[in-house]
Write a protein that holds these residues in place. Sequence first.
Motif, short mmCIF file in Angstrom:
data_model
loop_
_atom_site.label_atom_id
_atom_site.label_comp_id
_atom_site.label_asym_id
_atom_site.label_seq_id
_atom_site.Cartn_x
_atom_site.Cartn_y
_atom_site.Cartn_z
N LEU A 1 0.81 -1.22 0.00
CA LEU A 1 0.00 0.00 0.00
C LEU A 1 0.84 1.27 0.00
N ALA A 2 2.02 1.21 0.58
CA ALA A 2 2.90 2.38 0.56
C ALA A 2 3.34 2.70 -0.86
N ASP A 3 3.67 1.66 -1.63
CA ASP A 3 4.04 1.85 -3.03
C ASP A 3 2.84 2.34 -3.84
N PHE A 4 1.66 1.81 -3.52
CA PHE A 4 0.45 2.25 -4.20
C PHE A 4 0.21 3.74 -3.95
N ASP A 5 0.48 4.19 -2.73
CA ASP A 5 0.31 5.60 -2.39
C ASP A 5 1.25 6.48 -3.21
N ASP A 6 2.42 5.95 -3.59
CA ASP A 6 3.32 6.70 -4.46
C ASP A 6 2.69 6.92 -5.83
N GLN B 1 0.91 -5.54 -17.11
CA GLN B 1 0.17 -6.48 -16.28
C GLN B 1 0.34 -6.32 -14.77
N CYS B 2 1.04 -5.29 -14.35
CA CYS B 2 1.17 -5.06 -12.92
C CYS B 2 -0.21 -4.81 -12.31
N GLY B 3 -0.49 -5.46 -11.18
CA GLY B 3 -1.81 -5.37 -10.57
C GLY B 3 -2.01 -4.16 -9.70
N ALA B 4 -1.33 -3.05 -9.99
CA ALA B 4 -1.49 -1.81 -9.22
C ALA B 4 -1.64 -0.65 -10.19
N LYS B 5 -2.84 -0.05 -10.22
CA LYS B 5 -3.11 1.07 -11.12
C LYS B 5 -4.07 2.04 -10.44
N ILE B 6 -3.90 3.33 -10.75
CA ILE B 6 -4.77 4.36 -10.19
C ILE B 6 -5.33 5.20 -11.34
N PHE B 7 -6.62 5.57 -11.25
CA PHE B 7 -7.33 6.25 -12.33
C PHE B 7 -7.98 7.54 -11.85
N ARG B 8 -8.01 8.53 -12.73
CA ARG B 8 -8.92 9.66 -12.51
C ARG B 8 -10.33 9.17 -12.79
#
Length: 393
Positions: A236-241, A295-302
């Motif tokens: 989650l820390a990496d996701f927050d980046d 294919q990385c399972g970590a993505k963030i979207f507007r």
Amino acid sequence: MKILAIDDQQLVLLPLQKRLNELGYETFIETDATKGIALFDSEYPDLVIVDINMPEVSGLDIVKHIRNSKKPNTSIMVLSGNTQDNVITEGFDLGINDYMKKPLSLNEICARVKRLIGVPEIGQVSTKTEVMIQQRCVGVVIPCYNEEERLLSKEFTDYIDKNSGYHLCFVNDGSKDNTLEVLNNLQKGREDFITVYDCEKNGGKAEAVRLGMLHMAKKEDLDYIGFLDADLSTDLADFDDLVKTIETSDFKIVSGSRISRMGANITKESARKIISMTINYIIRKILKMDFKDTQCGAKIFRKDAIEIAFAEKFVTQWIFDVEIFKRMSLHYGLKNAKAMLCEQPLKRWIHADGSKLSMKDSVKIVGQLAQIAWVYRGNNYQLKRKVAKMEIV
């Protein structure tokens, strides 16, 4: 002593209310500015904490109302992500007592409250908290299929307890074990921060993510929404980046990358790595984009990209990420889409034991890539979308 906090994002207000109540203050919260003004007129609090950027009625409008009310000397603190000098100056000209810029520690907020209106005689808690009040609110979709043994429940709860502004949506994808029970227990007492979306039948990861993203997109107080693997191979820390990157840029999607990295602590089986690199070469040819790791399972979207990416069911089960990028390029045009997508190196990624994707499955992906190339060829996909919308109407 009464405190009224007004902010259009509930995820900001809840930890603030909890802490102030612990300190002995009687705290009211409201996400609707108009209702917040009515609450002020009925309760006459000793302090109002207000955000600036809210729909319809701004925080400065609330300040004006207070200063022209029956209790014009009420202490006012602004807690906002707005850092514009003219806004801050106008706030002080209107008579606010303090201006706090998000992100900010809950400890500092409480210290400023005590300085303005004093300390209640009862209920004071001397211990400090590690919670940060964030500027943005983020929804995270976590697809789960038979995760009873692998789900790192404590890591998820510890993170949301310390980081305000996060709402986790666990999607139970028709699990055959006790995953749903584990998720429901995880949610107990944290219903405002954790959602459990239950799919009775197993539809695959692609559909679980799609349904979860569309469900979270309905929450008005979320600024960004993304997805993450349940095994926390990306933590989650990496996701927050990734979140920090999208909130300080114009990108519509920020995707983690396990290959494009700088001194990262990443481990992976060699055979799987070779196959992944071969598949990725084919993907780059299909997308006409230089993605190193789709294919990385970590993505963030507007939020404005979610309807484009997730409105229609995916053709494939495992490589739906490729379809997301293809949909973006067909909607915006390849050149514009390239400027909207960001691939960010992860600091850490570990291939967790118990992965659902076998070596045999990896070979099948080549066939799925051929499917994508066929379905999304030329204007074929756009035509299908238009027909589907006409049928709905």
